[in-house]
Motif scaffolding. Structure first.
Motif, PDB file in Angstrom:
ATOM      1  N   PRO A 153       0.817  -1.217   0.000  1.00 12.13           N
ATOM      2  CA  PRO A 153       0.000   0.000   0.000  1.00 12.13           C
ATOM      3  C   PRO A 153       0.850   1.266   0.000  1.00 12.13           C
ATOM      4  O   PRO A 153       1.926   1.311   0.587  1.00 12.13           O
ATOM      5  CB  PRO A 153      -0.797  -0.095   1.308  1.00 12.13           C
ATOM      6  CG  PRO A 153      -0.539  -1.432   1.876  1.00 12.13           C
ATOM      7  CD  PRO A 153       0.661  -2.001   1.212  1.00 12.13           C
ATOM      8  N   MET A 154       0.337   2.250  -0.671  1.00  9.30           N
ATOM      9  CA  MET A 154       0.981   3.563  -0.685  1.00  9.30           C
ATOM     10  C   MET A 154       0.702   4.267   0.649  1.00  9.30           C
ATOM     11  O   MET A 154      -0.342   4.032   1.261  1.00  9.30           O
ATOM     12  CB  MET A 154       0.423   4.416  -1.824  1.00  9.30           C
ATOM     13  CG  MET A 154       0.717   3.882  -3.205  1.00  9.30           C
ATOM     14  SD  MET A 154       2.465   3.939  -3.629  1.00  9.30           S
ATOM     15  CE  MET A 154       2.684   5.674  -3.895  1.00  9.30           C
ATOM     16  N   TYR A 193      -0.594   6.941   3.255  1.00  8.71           N
ATOM     17  CA  TYR A 193      -1.807   7.759   3.332  1.00  8.71           C
ATOM     18  C   TYR A 193      -3.011   7.129   2.639  1.00  8.71           C
ATOM     19  O   TYR A 193      -3.976   7.807   2.330  1.00  8.71           O
ATOM     20  CB  TYR A 193      -1.563   9.179   2.799  1.00  8.71           C
ATOM     21  CG  TYR A 193      -0.325   9.786   3.379  1.00  8.71           C
ATOM     22  CD1 TYR A 193      -0.241  10.091   4.734  1.00  8.71           C
ATOM     23  CD2 TYR A 193       0.799   9.992   2.588  1.00  8.71           C
ATOM     24  CE1 TYR A 193       0.921  10.614   5.289  1.00  8.71           C
ATOM     25  CE2 TYR A 193       1.959  10.525   3.140  1.00  8.71           C
ATOM     26  CZ  TYR A 193       2.012  10.826   4.483  1.00  8.71           C
ATOM     27  OH  TYR A 193       3.153  11.340   5.024  1.00  8.71           O
ATOM     28  N   THR A 194      -2.935   5.813   2.362  1.00 10.58           N
ATOM     29  CA  THR A 194      -4.115   5.120   1.844  1.00 10.58           C
ATOM     30  C   THR A 194      -4.726   4.300   2.977  1.00 10.58           C
ATOM     31  O   THR A 194      -4.073   4.015   3.988  1.00 10.58           O
ATOM     32  CB  THR A 194      -3.758   4.184   0.661  1.00 10.58           C
ATOM     33  OG1 THR A 194      -2.864   3.174   1.124  1.00 10.58           O
ATOM     34  CG2 THR A 194      -3.142   4.963  -0.491  1.00 10.58           C
ATOM     35  N   HIS A 195      -5.946   3.897   2.792  1.00  5.21           N
ATOM     36  CA  HIS A 195      -6.665   3.130   3.813  1.00  5.21           C
ATOM     37  C   HIS A 195      -5.921   1.836   4.183  1.00  5.21           C
ATOM     38  O   HIS A 195      -5.853   1.463   5.350  1.00  5.21           O
ATOM     39  CB  HIS A 195      -8.074   2.823   3.306  1.00  5.21           C
ATOM     40  CG  HIS A 195      -8.855   1.925   4.207  1.00  5.21           C
ATOM     41  ND1 HIS A 195      -9.322   2.345   5.433  1.00  5.21           N
ATOM     42  CD2 HIS A 195      -9.215   0.628   4.074  1.00  5.21           C
ATOM     43  CE1 HIS A 195      -9.957   1.346   6.021  1.00  5.21           C
ATOM     44  NE2 HIS A 195      -9.908   0.294   5.217  1.00  5.21           N
ATOM     45  N   ASP A 196      -5.363   1.142   3.210  1.00 11.04           N
ATOM     46  CA  ASP A 196      -4.712  -0.154   3.442  1.00 11.04           C
ATOM     47  C   ASP A 196      -3.341  -0.055   4.103  1.00 11.04           C
ATOM     48  O   ASP A 196      -2.813  -1.059   4.573  1.00 11.04           O
ATOM     49  CB  ASP A 196      -4.564  -0.910   2.124  1.00 11.04           C
ATOM     50  CG  ASP A 196      -5.905  -1.278   1.527  1.00 11.04           C
ATOM     51  OD1 ASP A 196      -6.881  -1.371   2.290  1.00 11.04           O
ATOM     52  OD2 ASP A 196      -5.971  -1.477   0.302  1.00 11.04           O
ATOM     53  N   TYR A 197      -2.773   1.124   4.137  1.00 11.78           N
ATOM     54  CA  TYR A 197      -1.412   1.315   4.670  1.00 11.78           C
ATOM     55  C   TYR A 197      -1.287   0.805   6.110  1.00 11.78           C
ATOM     56  O   TYR A 197      -0.271   0.238   6.483  1.00 11.78           O
ATOM     57  CB  TYR A 197      -1.060   2.800   4.590  1.00 11.78           C
ATOM     58  CG  TYR A 197       0.377   3.139   4.893  1.00 11.78           C
ATOM     59  CD1 TYR A 197       1.376   2.854   3.970  1.00 11.78           C
ATOM     60  CD2 TYR A 197       0.723   3.776   6.070  1.00 11.78           C
ATOM     61  CE1 TYR A 197       2.694   3.188   4.227  1.00 11.78           C
ATOM     62  CE2 TYR A 197       2.046   4.113   6.334  1.00 11.78           C
ATOM     63  CZ  TYR A 197       3.024   3.816   5.400  1.00 11.78           C
ATOM     64  OH  TYR A 197       4.322   4.149   5.657  1.00 11.78           O
ATOM     65  N   ARG A 215       8.519   4.021   0.277  1.00 15.24           N
ATOM     66  CA  ARG A 215       7.129   4.086   0.761  1.00 15.24           C
ATOM     67  C   ARG A 215       7.022   4.156   2.282  1.00 15.24           C
ATOM     68  O   ARG A 215       6.032   4.653   2.803  1.00 15.24           O
ATOM     69  CB  ARG A 215       6.320   2.889   0.253  1.00 15.24           C
ATOM     70  CG  ARG A 215       5.990   3.021  -1.213  1.00 15.24           C
ATOM     71  CD  ARG A 215       5.061   1.949  -1.682  1.00 15.24           C
ATOM     72  NE  ARG A 215       4.951   2.009  -3.140  1.00 15.24           N
ATOM     73  CZ  ARG A 215       4.212   1.187  -3.844  1.00 15.24           C
ATOM     74  NH1 ARG A 215       3.503   0.245  -3.254  1.00 15.24           N
ATOM     75  NH2 ARG A 215       4.173   1.305  -5.154  1.00 15.24           N
TER      76      ARG A 215
END
Length: 166
Positions: free
Chosen positions: A30-31, A33-37, A74
């Motif tokens: 996941p990148m 600042y994404t939900h999945d991070y 990342r």
């Protein structure tokens, strides 16, 4: 949930062949600042990178370099994967200094030069007449992404910005 996500990503990574591990990680991780991070811990994130890295070949190849740099940047590196390194060290690379993979052992870097100049279908079909240089950098531990010695290469992975070329 973190452990389940890590195990799922790890299984997915295994489905890709060694030349495509970088593509798998590029898509799976996941990148920021994404939900999945938040579903991977820092340690799990870096373990996936190390697993993908060590199952791949030619990670500094121009076709893979940009993706690896993106993947490596990342998340901030963690001390767990470089805890036994001194705060400042000299590292070596058997080849030009734009690569990501280095070693703390000068003899190992010289071996990589030898490997690249011999008849080796991964690199060339004919032995090279000129050998690549031995690159040397002085780096700080904080600039190292991770250290790995599972292949007895004393490998240090860096993104060479801010490192001083000797």
């Amino acid at each position: 949930m973190s452990k389940e996500v890590y195990e799922d990503f790890s299984r997915q990574l295994m489905w890709f062949d060694n030349w495509d591990k970088v593509d798998a990680l590029y898509e799976l991780l996941p990148m920021p600042y994404t939900h999945d991070y938040k579903f991977l811990t820092d340690k799990e994130h870096w373990q996936l990178i190390i697993d993908g890295w060590t199952m791949s070949e030619l990670n500094s190849h121009k076709g893979h370099l940009e993706k690896w740099v993106d993947i490596l940047l990342r998340r901030k590196p963690i001390d767990h994967f470089k805890k036994n390194l001194p705060n400042q060290l000299t590292i070596y690379r058997g080849g030009y200094n734009f690569g990501l993979s280095w070693t703390t052992c000068k003899k190992k870097a010289e071996w990589f030069i030898w490997r690249k100049t011999q008849h080796n279908p991964l690199y060339n079909h004919k032995p090279k007449k000129t050998k690549e240089p031995l690159s040397v950098l002085q780096v700080k531990k904080k600039d190292i992404m991770f250290y790995y010695n599972g292949r007895k290469e004393k490998e240090v992975v860096i993104v060479p910005n801010g490192a001083r070329i000797l």
